[in-house]
Design an enzyme around this catalytic site. Structure first.
Site, PDB file in Angstrom:
ATOM      1  N   CYS A 145      51.266  30.839  32.624  1.00 48.56           N
ATOM      2  CA  CYS A 145      51.018  29.540  33.255  1.00 48.56           C
ATOM      3  C   CYS A 145      51.505  29.509  34.679  1.00 48.56           C
ATOM      4  CB  CYS A 145      51.785  28.443  32.532  1.00 48.56           C
ATOM      5  SG  CYS A 145      51.142  28.035  30.944  1.00 48.56           S
ATOM      6  N   ARG A 204      48.494  35.851  37.519  1.00 48.28           N
ATOM      7  CA  ARG A 204      49.452  35.809  36.410  1.00 48.28           C
ATOM      8  C   ARG A 204      48.735  35.814  35.053  1.00 48.28           C
ATOM      9  NH1 ARG A 204      54.344  33.061  38.713  1.00 48.28           N
ATOM     10  NH2 ARG A 204      54.856  32.145  36.723  1.00 48.28           N
ATOM     11  N   TRP A 249      48.046  29.560  29.956  1.00 51.15           N
ATOM     12  CA  TRP A 249      47.908  30.704  29.049  1.00 51.15           C
ATOM     13  C   TRP A 249      48.385  30.173  27.698  1.00 51.15           C
ATOM     14  CZ3 TRP A 249      51.199  33.886  26.100  1.00 51.15           C
ATOM     15  CH2 TRP A 249      50.640  35.110  25.695  1.00 51.15           C
ATOM     16  N   ASN A 304      54.926  24.753  31.727  1.00 46.09           N
ATOM     17  CA  ASN A 304      54.970  26.187  31.448  1.00 46.09           C
ATOM     18  C   ASN A 304      56.131  26.402  30.474  1.00 46.09           C
ATOM     19  OD1 ASN A 304      56.003  29.051  33.481  1.00 46.09           O
ATOM     20  ND2 ASN A 304      55.092  28.989  31.476  1.00 46.09           N
ATOM     21  N   GLY A 305      55.839  27.026  29.320  1.00 44.16           N
ATOM     22  CA  GLY A 305      56.913  27.300  28.366  1.00 44.16           C
ATOM     23  C   GLY A 305      56.522  26.856  26.971  1.00 44.16           C
ATOM     24  N   GLU A 365      53.603  55.109  28.419  1.00 47.33           N
ATOM     25  CA  GLU A 365      53.059  54.262  29.482  1.00 47.33           C
ATOM     26  C   GLU A 365      51.552  54.515  29.652  1.00 47.33           C
ATOM     27  OE1 GLU A 365      53.685  51.761  31.084  1.00 47.33           O
ATOM     28  OE2 GLU A 365      52.637  51.840  32.999  1.00 47.33           O
ATOM     29  N   LYS A 423      48.703  51.645  29.217  1.00 49.99           N
ATOM     30  CA  LYS A 423      47.720  51.329  30.269  1.00 49.99           C
ATOM     31  C   LYS A 423      46.318  51.342  29.686  1.00 49.99           C
ATOM     32  CE  LYS A 423      49.622  49.931  32.789  1.00 49.99           C
ATOM     33  NZ  LYS A 423      51.009  49.806  32.987  1.00 49.99           N
ATOM     34  N   GLU A 442      45.732  48.334  27.324  1.00 49.89           N
ATOM     35  CA  GLU A 442      45.756  47.043  28.027  1.00 49.89           C
ATOM     36  C   GLU A 442      44.423  46.722  28.703  1.00 49.89           C
ATOM     37  OE1 GLU A 442      49.830  45.828  30.139  1.00 49.89           O
ATOM     38  OE2 GLU A 442      49.153  47.788  30.778  1.00 49.89           O
ATOM     39  N   HIS A 480      54.481  65.279  11.851  1.00 51.15           N
ATOM     40  CA  HIS A 480      55.112  64.365  10.892  1.00 51.15           C
ATOM     41  C   HIS A 480      54.234  63.145  10.600  1.00 51.15           C
ATOM     42  CE1 HIS A 480      58.788  66.680  10.882  1.00 51.15           C
ATOM     43  NE2 HIS A 480      58.729  66.720  12.209  1.00 51.15           N
ATOM     44  N   LYS A 487      50.369  38.117  33.563  1.00 51.21           N
ATOM     45  CA  LYS A 487      51.177  38.952  34.451  1.00 51.21           C
ATOM     46  C   LYS A 487      52.674  38.648  34.293  1.00 51.21           C
ATOM     47  CE  LYS A 487      51.870  41.945  37.717  1.00 51.21           C
ATOM     48  NZ  LYS A 487      51.762  43.356  37.308  1.00 51.21           N
TER      49      LYS A 487
END
Ligand code: HGA
Length: 605
Positions: free
Chosen positions: A2, A27, A74, A99-100, A478, A482, A485, A501, A600
């Site tokens: 948000c 964001r 969001w 926001n929250g 990472e 990526k 995402e 394993h 973001k």
């Protein structure tokens, strides 16, 4: 996540509010809206599309006003549909953005229903609007101060009331909010970037603060209700950073900015010195016996990489933990541990909460590795190392990650020196390697055409495995992150020795296996793991250092990296994985900079 913007001016501020939302788009959001006081009434426009659609709506409907609030949402509570988009109204008198997450929203909703309030959204936010409406007795600032005492959870809010035409009231607890100070006009926003072009003077609110902005004043009280002054700072150079330039996406631009970002992050001078981490760092560093690194997502992987450096270079025990796990588990605090929090924005809700949790357990020594000097995290920690990545717009982090790695390597060498494990010759060698890193990165970036060819093949896959060993295991994590995402291909990473394993069962000709193969002490072991994959028909895509003598053959595709880069090799090996994910996503036609469901600055839990 948000974004909030608020403004009080003597001009129509709708374009300022919408432009602010545009600057917060990076964001991540799923809907947006704006409300202004117009002839004494709140009026709003909302969209479940992009800010550009909202802009068209406000133009078509001639939405105008001198006082207003705006929001990119969001969704956490309630689907991303118009009636859940903010600003949320209460009885056409109060308009509010939030926001929250309000954790006690259910009990508040019952209480407010009992008072006759009708709920028209599924959001937790609506309780705040009605609560403020129900408590309002002519002074919005006072009302908000009283109302927020009843909220449990995290919030940054901005609210207007139809009876106070030149006032916006804000409050924050756990989510960011800054005040932009103008001339005869004042602003609120989730971050300073939103107000580039309107002001460069900002006051950063503290946890618990409630603020009233009017045309010519800013009034703040702290969480105890005591009037507070927050230093007004000039924050410049936000303006041009959001331009895309010749690149197709911000992510691509940011990948190519890494040599510059790393140059700016490498400390100047001929020595690794504790003062790079702030005043008093030498004393703090000499009193610690271990490190506890807390972070989320990509930042967590930079912490995992740093563990290898800290233990091998500085010989200091290091524990790395996911912030959202640490904050809720019973741990055994060690007051002699240095708590290191890592976050691009410095506002990541889980990492901030983990930091506060550590502090509440008695951890006195804290250090932030962060990209935003004015962030809550930097303000809350004793020490800080600022990365100079510049504004990162793409949701998938790239240059923030590699600059964090630089900061953490500097930390490892600095501690190694203080603890007598790094002598002057070693120090000079590390410094020389760091200084050469931007040039080495440029030669990796030049591999882009070869990676594009691989990406065309990856775009047709639905799964991928990533393998790495030692220092490069976090890099394979990472790389997998990526890829998932932004291309939505399911990807998992394993330390290559773990293959047998379990994950080997997944290997068929349909499963590409990406392998990070530096020429380090584990190379021969890694080669054996690769053979295990080949023997099962798996197709290997190997980023191999030029001196590994791994060659392309049937089922093994190789892209040659520059010579092995020693301890800093993870920074180089990250870049082709970023490019692979980026070009695979482009080939699949996804929204690279704003991948679905992601945001973001993750300012909610
Ligand atoms: N809980 C609110 C706000 C969500 C939020 O802050 N997202 O970043 C909602 O769902 O509308």
């Amino acid at each position: 996540m948000c974004g909030i913007v608020g403004a009080v001016a003597q001009r129509n501020i709708v374009s300022v509010l919408v432009e602010g939302l545009r600057r917060l788009e990076y964001r991540g959001y799923d809907s947006c809206g704006v409300a202004v006081l117009s002839h004494g009434e709140p009026r709003r426009a909302r969209s479940v599309s992009r800010v550009s659609d909202l802009d068209a709506q406000v133009r078509d409907t001639h939405l105008e006003g001198f006082t207003g609030i705006a929001h990119t949402r969001w969704a956490t509570h309630g689907a991303p549909v118009t009636h859940n988009a903010h600003p949320i109204f209460s009885r056409d008198a109060v308009a509010l953005v939030h926001n929250g997450i309000i954790e006690n929203y259910e009990s508040l909703r019952e209480m407010l229903r009992g008072k006759g309030y009708e709920f028209v959204s599924q959001t937790d936010t609506e309780v705040i609007a009605h609560l403020i409406h129900s408590m309002y007795r002519g002074d919005l600032f006072q009302t908000v101060r009283e109302a927020v005492k009843q909220l449990h959870g995290a919030y940054a809010i901005a609210v207007i009331h139809k009876d106070q035409p030149h006032t916006v009231v804000g409050a924050r607890q756990g989510s960011p909010l800054v005040v932009g100070v103008g001339q005869g006009e004042n602003f609120l926003a989730s971050d300073a970037l939103a107000l580039a072009g309107s002001t460069d003077r900002f006051a950063f609110l503290e946890e618990g603060d409630v603020v009233e902005i009017t045309l010519d004043g800013v009034k703040i009280v702290d969480g105890e209700g005591v009037p507070a002054q927050r230093e007004v700072r000039v924050v410049a150079a936000y303006g041009g950073a959001v331009e895309l330039g010749p690149y197709r996406h911000f992510m691509q631009k940011e990948i190519f900015e890494q040599p510059r970002a790393i140059t700016d992050t490498i400390p100047q001078g001929d020595h690794f010195d504790a003062s790079l981490f702030g005043e008093g760092a030498a004393d703090v560093f000499s009193g610690i016996d271990s490190l506890l690194i807390l972070a989320c997502g990509t930042s967590y992987y930079s912490g995992l990489t740093a563990k290898y450096w800290l233990e091998s270079v500085a010989k200091i025990p290091t524990q790395v933990e996911i912030a959202s796990e640490y904050r809720y588990r019973e741990s055994v605090p060690n007051p002699k541990a240095l708590v290191v929090v890592i976050s691009q924005s410095g506002e990541t809700a889980d990492t901030l909460a983990a930091l506060k949790h550590a502090q509440s357990l008695g951890h006195k020594h804290t250090l932030a590795v962060c990209n935003v000097a004015t962030s809550a995290m930097v303000r809350l920690t004793e020490l800080a190392f600022l990365t100079h990545a510049g504004t990162e717009i793409g949701v998938a982090s790239t240059k923030a990650f590699t600059t964090q790695l630089v900061g953490l390597f500097v930390l490892a060498v600095t501690l190694g020196k203080l603890r007598g494990h790094v002598d002057a010759t070693q120090e000079a060698a590390y410094l020389a390697q760091l200084r050469h890193l931007p040039a080495a990165l440029n030669s990796v970036l030049a591999l882009e055409p070869q990676i594009i060819a691989w990406a065309e093949e990856f775009a047709r896959k639905e799964n991928a495995l990533f393998l790495g060993r030692g220092l490069h295991y976090p890099i394979s994590l990472e790389g997998a992150l990526k890829l998932k995402e932004i291309s939505y291909i399911h990807a998992e990473a394993y330390p290559a020795g773990e293959l047998k394993h379990g994950p080997l069962a997944l290997v068929t000709e349909a499963m590409p296996v990406v392998t990070v193969a530096p020429n380090d002490a584990l190379l021969e072991k890694l080669k054996s793991n690769m053979q295990e994959v080949r023997a099962r028909g798996g197709e290997l895509y190997v980023f191999a250092d030029a001196d590994t003598r791994i060659v392309s053959e049937d089922g093994i595709h190789v892209i040659r990296m520059p010579e092995h880069y020693g301890l800093l090799s993870p920074i180089l090996h990250t870049v082709p994985l970023q490019l692979l994910a980026y070009h695979t996503a482009c080939a699949r036609g996804t929204d690279v900079d704003k991948p679905r469901n992601l945001a973001k600055s993750v300012t909610v839990e």
